[in-house]
Every structure is written in structure tokens, then in C-alpha cells.
Design a protein around this motif. Sequence first.
Motif, PDB file in Angstrom:
ATOM      1  N   SER A 198      32.721 -86.704 -95.294  1.00  0.00           N
ATOM      2  CA  SER A 198      31.284 -87.251 -95.487  1.00  0.00           C
ATOM      3  C   SER A 198      30.665 -88.006 -94.453  1.00  0.00           C
ATOM      4  CB  SER A 198      31.359 -88.078 -97.008  1.00  0.00           C
ATOM      5  OG  SER A 198      32.052 -89.501 -96.571  1.00  0.00           O
TER       6      SER A 198
ATOM      7  N   ARG B 296      31.050 -93.032 -86.703  1.00  0.00           N
ATOM      8  CA  ARG B 296      29.861 -93.050 -86.414  1.00  0.00           C
ATOM      9  C   ARG B 296      29.531 -93.093 -84.824  1.00  0.00           C
ATOM     10  NH1 ARG B 296      26.969 -97.126 -90.134  1.00  0.00           N
ATOM     11  NH2 ARG B 296      27.368 -95.824 -91.895  1.00  0.00           N
TER      12      ARG B 296
ATOM     13  N   GLU C 282      26.991 -86.991 -92.886  1.00  0.00           N
ATOM     14  CA  GLU C 282      26.087 -88.124 -92.511  1.00  0.00           C
ATOM     15  C   GLU C 282      25.416 -87.972 -91.351  1.00  0.00           C
ATOM     16  OE1 GLU C 282      26.246 -92.539 -91.151  1.00  0.00           O
ATOM     17  OE2 GLU C 282      27.351 -92.248 -92.889  1.00  0.00           O
TER      18      GLU C 282
ATOM     19  N   GLN D 246      34.397 -95.995 -90.656  1.00  0.00           N
ATOM     20  CA  GLN D 246      32.982 -95.547 -90.539  1.00  0.00           C
ATOM     21  C   GLN D 246      32.347 -95.770 -89.158  1.00  0.00           C
ATOM     22  OE1 GLN D 246      31.514 -93.757 -93.021  1.00  0.00           O
ATOM     23  NE2 GLN D 246      29.547 -94.194 -93.210  1.00  0.00           N
TER      24      GLN D 246
END
Length: 375
Positions: free
Chosen positions: A219, A259, A223, A255
Motif C-alpha cells: 500500500s 515514503r 500511495e 511509512q
Amino acid sequence: MPPDKTQAELQKFKLAVENASDHIIITDENAVIVYANKAAEKVTGFSRSEIIGQKAGTKSLWGGLMPKEFYVKMWETLKTKKRAFTGELQNRRKNGEIYTALASISPIMDEKGNVRFFVGIERDITKEKEVDRAKTEFVSMASHQLRTPLTTINWYIEMLLSGDVGKVTPEQARYLQEVYNGSQRMVRLVNDLLNVSRLETGKLLVEPVPTDLEKFVESAVAESSLAGRESGVKVVFKPLAGSLGKIPLDPELLQQVLRNLIGNAQRYTPSNKDGVVAVTIDKSRDGEIVISIKDNGIGIPKEDQPLIFERFYRASNAQELAAGGTGLGLYISKLIVESWGGKIWFESQEGGGTTFYVTIPSKGMKRQMGEKKLA
Ligand code: ADP
């Protein structure tokens, strides 16, 4: 070397260091102090008659304040490995004041390799530490204060762009979009600065909860893929052949790192090329989980590679391609990954793409009690 010769050499050494500004002591092979220079008296407040003949590190002088493991490691390096030891430690002056010292201790050996003396040099870095802390606190406060007005700016630009308060012409919309991009960049910079000061002033809280790593990475990939779709760089995910099941992970920290790394891979791949970022999960030979992020972008020039995890460092080819970076993402990522007990590194060739690797211990992230959370 006959002992008298060693003594004579020692005498020369004492003369040379007597007036040095750092605190210098010499001990015999049993750590009993045989010499202390003037600065040792000045820094610690003890007179030489109180110092000489005592054991270095004893509580009745300035030492003994560090955890036991610190001294165990120190003596192992000095006596067993016979190597120099460098470390930062807390000491106490005669008046009770605690100070921070940067110590460097070396064993001096005779020609047979037996330790004859230890020479300890200590610099009082209490002031430097205080200045550093004040600076970090200032950055933290300043970035915190900047967040509120930035939120207001973003809010009003969004309102104008949405047409809620009247129609904007295409040209006005283009300008507004530029203002919006600029303020979004500022938000990123302010958050990065805040995170750096948090990570530098205290321990990061690592709170792992059972998580399906594959689903999580998938996920995160989706994103990033969405966020970077204008760049035309594709992001693909290759899961591990067998399933890992649920393992303890701190979702927020993972995350943030994913990212940063996927964002960099997209940003540093020119959009006019068939750019692909491949995110893979693997297991190393000793069972560690390895997440890799591979791109076919501009790569990192060899001369820049040693500095890439430093604060604010940006390679020249990156500055040309993407002017807006902060140079803080990798520094922050490294601190986070190390907090959870992992490692981070990369392989890269200028013009030939880059692969970043991040590991997670085989049993998942290590819990760390800490007072700091990310912004
Ligand atoms: P920023 O991307 O904001 O400049 P980072 O700390 O994330 O800051 O990265 C530091 C520097 O590392 C970048 O400016 C760039 O020079 C280099 N870099 C990081 N990731 C990549 C990548 N995937 N490809 C090429 N260069 C990279």
C-alpha cells in the motif's frame, strides 16, 4: 628498552604536555595515576597531590559516573585489544559539578608489546554540548512556530484554487498552483527540521505492532505511485516468494522511511525516460528482512557517495534535476532505521540508477522506549 630509558622518555612527554589546554594524565599499567598536567587540576578542581597515586576512574576523583558496561568496554579495548579508546563521558568536578568530557586513552607498550602506561587526554566539551542543544531547541521552536501560518496559507490557496470564492482564470490558477507547490515544499522542510531536532535531542519511540509487511509495503507503493504519477515514473512491487506472516513493525516509522526512499527514487529519475522503481522484499542469509528500492535514474556520483547521509547534503546532479529537495530525508531515514535495530545502505552508479536497502531484524523491529515521536 631499559626502564630508565622509558622513564626518560616519559619525562620528555610530561614536559611537552604540562601546559596543554586539555586535561592529560598518565597512569601505570594498573591504572594508578603517576602524572597529571596543570589542566587536569584546573578542569577537575583536584590538586595534583590528591590525584597522584589514585586509580584513574575512581569515584573519589572525577570518575565512576558511567554505567558499568562503559568501563568494561573501555578496559577491554585498552587492556585486551591494546587499542586506543575514544568516548564521551560524564565526570564530576571536586565541587560536585557534572561535566561532559571527550576522552581519548591510549596504551603505551614496550618493545615486547606489554602495556607500560596509559595516557588519557580529556577535553571538557560541556559548553559545546550546551550550545549545540540550545541550537537544536531553537530550530525546534522556530519550525514549530512556522507550522501554524503555513497551514493558514495552504488553506486559503486551496480555497482559491477550488473556485469556492469565485472563478479564477487559467492563468491565475497556474500562479496559484506555483504558490501552493512552494508552500507545500515549505511544509516538508519545516516537518523535516522538526523531526531532525526531535531525533537529535532524545530517543525515538519505537512501538512495533503485529503487521503484515507485504500488505503494508504494497500500500505504501500504491500511495507513492499515485503521488508521483505526473512524473511518469512507474513504481512496481515484488513481494517475497513465501509469506512472512505478521511481524512486529512500527507502521509510522516504516511509512516515513518508505515514503522518503520511494519518493527519492521517483524524483531522481528523469520523467522523459522509461523510469521504473522496483520495491522488493527479500530475506538475507542470516534471516534479516531486506527491503530494496531500485531505480533506473540519475544515480549518485562516486565523490558524493560518502556524504549522502549527512544533514543537508545534496549531490550536484540531484540539485540540477530537482531544485526543491531539503537534503534531510536520508539523514532522518538513517536515524529511524537505526532506532528500530536495522541498517540502511545503497549501491549506485552515476547515470546507471540507484538501489537503497533497508533491513528489519528477522523477528521484527526492536521496541525502544523513548520520548520522541515524529512530526
Ligand atoms: P533530498 O532528496 O531532499 O535532496 P535526501 O536526504 O533524501 O534529500 O537525499 C540526499 C541526496 O541523496 C539527494 O539530494 C541526492 O543527491 C541523493 N539521492 C538520494 N536518493 C537518490 C536516488 N534514488 N537517486 C539518486 N540520488 C539520490
